[in-house]
Design an enzyme around this catalytic site. Structure first.
Site, mmCIF file in Angstrom:
data_model
loop_
_atom_site.group_PDB
_atom_site.id
_atom_site.type_symbol
_atom_site.label_atom_id
_atom_site.label_comp_id
_atom_site.label_asym_id
_atom_site.label_seq_id
_atom_site.Cartn_x
_atom_site.Cartn_y
_atom_site.Cartn_z
ATOM 1 N N ASP A 537 0.857 -1.187 0.000
ATOM 2 C CA ASP A 537 0.000 0.000 0.000
ATOM 3 C C ASP A 537 0.893 1.236 0.000
ATOM 4 O O ASP A 537 2.090 1.171 0.270
ATOM 5 C CB ASP A 537 -1.024 -0.005 1.136
ATOM 6 C CG ASP A 537 -0.388 -0.010 2.510
ATOM 7 O OD1 ASP A 537 0.813 0.312 2.618
ATOM 8 O OD2 ASP A 537 -1.078 -0.351 3.482
ATOM 9 N N LEU A 538 0.295 2.357 -0.359
ATOM 10 C CA LEU A 538 1.046 3.603 -0.530
ATOM 11 C C LEU A 538 1.211 4.292 0.818
ATOM 12 O O LEU A 538 0.266 4.380 1.625
ATOM 13 C CB LEU A 538 0.320 4.513 -1.517
ATOM 14 C CG LEU A 538 0.010 3.882 -2.895
ATOM 15 C CD1 LEU A 538 -0.695 4.902 -3.778
ATOM 16 C CD2 LEU A 538 1.281 3.380 -3.563
ATOM 17 N N ASP A 580 -5.812 2.291 -1.353
ATOM 18 C CA ASP A 580 -4.468 2.307 -1.923
ATOM 19 C C ASP A 580 -3.769 0.964 -1.700
ATOM 20 O O ASP A 580 -2.541 0.882 -1.745
ATOM 21 C CB ASP A 580 -3.646 3.449 -1.304
ATOM 22 C CG ASP A 580 -3.458 3.268 0.203
ATOM 23 O OD1 ASP A 580 -4.403 2.744 0.850
ATOM 24 O OD2 ASP A 580 -2.403 3.636 0.724
#
Length: 680
Positions: A537-538, A580
């Protein structure tokens, strides 16, 4: 109008004759209507011609042998079918009934009888035999009594519905019967008669058949060989002539032989005036038309036929100036309104005062012809593609629609197999299932992906059904299919939408789970290389959404998706689980370094600036990696392992890669890993 017996037959189609039982069989008396065969009576009476001169040489030996057999058994009345030559050289079939006259010593010296031209009947019977195999489905529906017989075992292979009604046996009972169970002749004599039919030395037989209830019936059997399912069988049409035999016996005992014959024959008979008014009608024609003798007497024959047939008869009246014998097929209107198809043969009287006319009911044959034409037309003009193959899958027939859809001509596909239009994308399992189903005798239904002659692909909804022969064995397969390419294309598009993330176009959770489970099965059952899972994930992506809005955030997510696809292979699956969070399924991963290389490429690619409008973003991400089968072979177990590794990457300060190990699991179990922990 009244006629003596001699005058009646002198004018009609029946030829009366008397000949001596001496070499050559010289004729001592013959009626003038031998003209129908081109001969003059004087040619026979002057001994220029003998009776044997006009008999076909291939039939003469049989006629003599049969006559000798009749004499040995003291039979003085008999009948035969054989061929003769007309004076012009044509071959005609005739039906002969003969009575032998004996001297005081008991030895026969003369034969008296009559000939009737039956060529048209013989040709019709031959045509029916020739078409019997191709249109076997019409066998059971035929109103005539029909049997199929194995000439080697004398077993009854098949009996149609009319035979079941006549003999009193049902289908199962017939399956256990031999012809000797219904024919009163001995087995040896039956075998000899079968040999005659099988070698086509004779195609008609007079037998006595016993019904299930014990009743004995006289039958006339027309029998000949046909090829069905690659073997020769006898196709027999049985006519119940018990009533006819009884009538003939009465004729022999009376002085009104031939006049009574006209009245009792199953053929219709009319005597017409030159204007086609009816002077005489026998019972058979009255029954055929549905009228009584009184209702028909004196009326014009034109009243009883259709308008089209009236035109034909009027045209033929003109032909009587140059023809003494006329014939045509007409349509009779029955009293109750339905149509009866007939064939008439008329002979002009010598004095020109009318016609002797024989009427034959050909309704059954006509209806069968219509049914055959209808079946042919239905198949030919069907909107579905139709293929007929033999039991080995070799194509025997395709209809025009198949040629339109595939681009192949009929000549190009006959003798080929349906694999001609198959594609390499068709699953082997589908072919296996298809053949297993139809060889078991069941219908198969399914979708197939095919290719036309020019290389275009199309989808078909196909149904394949087996056809069984009279032995219950599969002899052919019929395939009927419709082009569903347009429908299939829409369905696949809808299916694709259901399996894709609407924002990024990546695989969604449903599609990812399906591919992960397939990959695990391959590992378990095929002992192939392992797989890898990369979950990421970001970092701090929520801040971007809060600061710049979700529209900007969505554009960044789409760019991230593009970069992830560039970092992976075609066979890998890149999925967005939501927000995300992304997860990647790596195929054919043998060692940890294979997955590590991909993860490092992703880390490097996402660190490069992303430009969205006037803004530039530097994105980092955290990645958790696990492998199968090393870290487990259950989908939930692997997802949990990747999630633990991702959590460890966040703990380690984000923007890094962590690989799952058992210590992470222990950490989770000690409650140090908790969903309540948040990261700034």
């Amino acid at each position: 109008m009244e006629f003596s017996d001699e005058e009646l037959f002198e004018q009609g189609p029946v030829i009366l004759f008397t000949w001596q039982l001496t070499p050559g069989w010289p004729v001592v008396k013959i009626t003038n209507n031998v003209h129908q065969f081109g001969y003059e009576p004087a040619e026979f009476l002057s001994k220029k011609l003998t009776f044997t001169d006009i008999v076909h040489p291939e039939d003469l030996d049989r006629i003599v042998k049969e006559m000798v057999a009749f004499l040995k058994n003291d039979i003085v009345y008999f009948e035969q079918d054989y061929r003769i030559f007309t004076k012009g050289g044509d071959i005609r079939w005739v039906y002969e009934k003969t009575i032998l006259k004996t001297e005081v010593t008991g030895l026969p010296t003369l034969a008296k009888g009559y000939l009737l031209d039956i060529t048209e009947r013989k040709l019709a019977e031959q045509q029916l035999r020739e078409s019997s195999e191709k249109y076997y489905q019409l066998f059971d529906k035929n109103k005539a009594i029909e049997l199929l017989i194995d000439p080697n075992t004398q077993k009854i292979i098949k009996a149609n519905g009319a035979a079941e009604i006549f003999y009193g046996y049902n289908e199962q009972e017939f399956n256990n019967l031999s012809i000797s169970d219904i024919n009163v002749l001995s087995v040896d004599k039956i075998e000899a008669e079968i040999e005659l039919a099988l070698t086509e030395k004779r195609d008609y037989f007079n037998f006595r058949h016993q019904l299930k209830n014990g009743e004995i019936r006289d039958v006339c059997v027309y029998s000949g060989p046909i090829i069905m399912a690659d073997r020769k069988v006898l196709y027999s049409i049985i006519h119940d002539i018990t009533d006819q035999r009884q009538a003939e016996k009465a004729l022999l005992e009376s002085e009104q032989k031939f006049r009574s014959f006209i009245e009792t024959t199953s053929e219709g008979f009319l005597i017409l005036t030159p204007q086609l008014d009816i002077n005489f009608s026998n019972t058979a024609i009255c029954q055929l038309a549905g009228y009584s003798l009184t209702e028909m007497q004196g009326k014009s024959v034109l009243v009883f036929v259709t308008s089209e047939s009236r035109k034909q008869l009027r045209q033929q009246l003109i032909m009587t100036r140059s023809h003494s014998h006329l014939a045509a097929e007409l349509t009779l209107r029955h009293k109750n309104g339905h149509h009866v198809f007939i064939r008439y043969k008329a002979t002009v009287m010598a004095d020109g005062n009318g016609f002797f006319t024989y009427i034959t009911d050909i309704t059954e044959r006509k209806l069968k012809e219509v049914e055959l034409r209808t079946l042919n037309s239905a198949v030919k003009h069907s909107a579905s593609s139709i293929i007929i193959t033999d039991k080995n899958g070799i194509i025997e027939y395709v209809n025009p629609r198949f040629c339109v859809v595939t681009g192949y001509s009929e000549q190009e596909v006959i003798g080929q197999t349906p694999s001609l239009i198959s594609t390499a994308n068709t699953r082997t399992e589908l072919h296996t299932e298809l053949w297993k189903t139809i060889l078991a005798g069941d219908d198969w239904h399914g979708e197939t992906y095919n290719c036309t002659k020019n290389g275009e692909f199309y989808w078909s909804m196909m149904s394949i059904s087996p056809i069984r022969n009279e032995n219950g064995e599969i002899s052919q397969f019929v395939s009927v299919s419709q082009d569903i390419t347009e429908h299939k294309s829409k369905h696949l598009k809808m299916e694709e939408l259901a399996l894709r993330d609407p924002l990024t176009g990546l695989a969604n959770r449903r599609l990812f789970d399906d591919r992960l489970n397939q990959a695990i099965q391959i590992i378990s059952y095929q002992n192939r290389s392992g797989i890898g899972l990369v979950m990421l994930d970001l970092d701090h992506f929520k801040d971007i959404n809060d600061t710049y809005g979700h529209d900007v955030g969505d554009l960044i997510l789409k760019e991230v998706a593009r970069k992830l696809l560039l970092c992976t292979r075609k066979e890998d699956t890149v999925s967005r689980f939501g927000g995300d969070e992304f997860i990647i399924l790596l195929q054919e991963v043998s060692i940890l370094s294979d997955a590590q290389r991909v993860a490092e490429n992703i880390l490097q690619s996402l660190s490069e600036p992303i430009h969205v409008g006037e803004h530039t973003f530097s994105i980092t991400c955290s990645l958790g990696v696990c492998l199968a089968p090393q870290d487990g072979c259950i989908a939930t177990q692997l997802l949990k392992a990747a999630d633990l590794a991702l959590y460890q990457a966040k703990i380690a300060g984000r923007n890094n890669i962590q690989f799952y190990n058992t210590a992470m699991q222990q950490l989770s179990e000690s409650n140090k890993y908790s969903e309540q922990i948040t990261f700034p």
